[in-house]
Design a protein around this motif. Sequence first.
Motif, short mmCIF file in Angstrom:
data_model
loop_
_atom_site.label_atom_id
_atom_site.label_comp_id
_atom_site.label_asym_id
_atom_site.label_seq_id
_atom_site.Cartn_x
_atom_site.Cartn_y
_atom_site.Cartn_z
N MET A 1 18.72 12.76 -1.22
CA MET A 1 19.53 11.94 -2.11
C MET A 1 19.05 12.01 -3.56
N MET A 2 17.77 12.27 -3.76
CA MET A 2 17.26 12.38 -5.13
C MET A 2 17.35 13.80 -5.67
N SER A 3 17.69 14.76 -4.80
CA SER A 3 17.64 16.17 -5.21
C SER A 3 18.74 16.57 -6.17
N ALA A 4 19.73 15.71 -6.38
CA ALA A 4 20.78 16.00 -7.36
C ALA A 4 20.51 15.30 -8.70
N GLU A 5 19.43 14.51 -8.74
CA GLU A 5 19.12 13.76 -9.97
C GLU A 5 18.30 14.62 -10.93
N ALA A 6 18.28 14.22 -12.18
CA ALA A 6 17.44 14.89 -13.17
C ALA A 6 15.98 14.59 -12.88
N MET A 7 15.15 15.61 -12.81
CA MET A 7 13.75 15.42 -12.53
C MET A 7 13.01 14.94 -13.79
N THR B 1 22.93 12.95 7.24
CA THR B 1 23.93 13.32 6.24
C THR B 1 24.30 12.15 5.35
N SER B 2 24.42 10.96 5.92
CA SER B 2 24.71 9.75 5.15
C SER B 2 24.32 8.55 6.00
N VAL B 3 24.13 7.43 5.37
CA VAL B 3 23.84 6.20 6.11
C VAL B 3 25.04 5.84 6.99
N LEU C 1 24.63 14.22 2.01
CA LEU C 1 25.44 15.44 2.03
C LEU C 1 26.03 15.73 0.65
N GLY C 2 26.59 14.71 0.03
CA GLY C 2 27.16 14.87 -1.29
C GLY C 2 26.13 15.22 -2.35
N GLN C 3 24.94 14.63 -2.22
CA GLN C 3 23.88 14.92 -3.18
C GLN C 3 23.34 16.34 -3.01
N VAL C 4 23.15 16.75 -1.77
CA VAL C 4 22.66 18.10 -1.49
C VAL C 4 23.62 19.15 -2.04
N ALA C 5 24.92 18.87 -1.95
CA ALA C 5 25.92 19.82 -2.44
C ALA C 5 25.82 20.04 -3.95
#
Length: 304
Positions: A173-179, A195-197, A238-242
């Motif tokens: 979930m954090m992998s789509a955020e700015a590091m 994939t999601s809660v 799932l949405g964040q990973v995409a």
Amino acid sequence: MKRLCIALLTLTAIIGSALLASGLYMLDYSLAPDPGRANTDSCYRQLFARFPYTKPWVDSLRSNRLLRDTFVTMPTGERHHAMYVWNNSRHTAVVIHGWRDCGIKFLYLAHFYEKELGWNVVVPDLHAHGLSEGSAAGMGWLDREDVLEWMRVFRTDSMTVHGVSMGAATAMMMSAEAMPRGVRSVNFVADCGYTSVWDEFSCQLKEQFGLPPFPLMYVTSALCRLLYGWSFGEADALGQVAKSPYPMLFIHGDSDTFVPTWMALSLYAAKPGHKKLWISPHCGHAESFAKHREEYERLIMPAR
């Protein structure tokens, strides 16, 4: 006609009250913290019983005052706890525990990164877990902001975020955020994440109670939004990973029923760019490391 209307209103009120009560029960069942979460001695006993080789390592770190505790005030105002070992390396691993667990029980992963690779390791207790404050689990969605804060505190050139179960969902979930600024290289390891809660709780609702998502999931998710500020559908790995631009290794047991294996396949398919997938044989939930330690460590070993 009047009696019929009264009867219908009464029935509606009864059904509504029952759904509300059921939704509150399910929310507490899903998100309530472990009542023994602050019992660190019990957590260490469980770690050493499962992974005996970690005891001399932990004892050595403690005797030399290298395994340290710290508390950080998050942007929400809550105080969160983490353990860390700092080797002045340019590489840091952040290890994220699972649902109703704590960082101590996942020191077996920290052992690899610190003992075998010589990296710095940070092992936080997520919101409402271990020694961190909070009244309800965030299931990875709110936790993603907290882990980013830990990355800012322990920032190095290169960082690996390695999560298991809910910790894997947090990482994804954090992998789509700015590091954090100054971190030049980041990669993620997601071991048996969902994939999601919404998907995970729907599966458990059917598995444990034999119930479909409608109407209880909708009521419970709405209550979660009202009480805690997020909904089950919003917490979407799932949405964040995409959208994630960072390398990611997916690990999942082929016999996992708690977080079904199909979720790993969906997550892997959604991830663009550099990625790997390992479906570990004859493994249930979060068993891949314990049953296939050598292969697991080989996979997470960085390229030389």
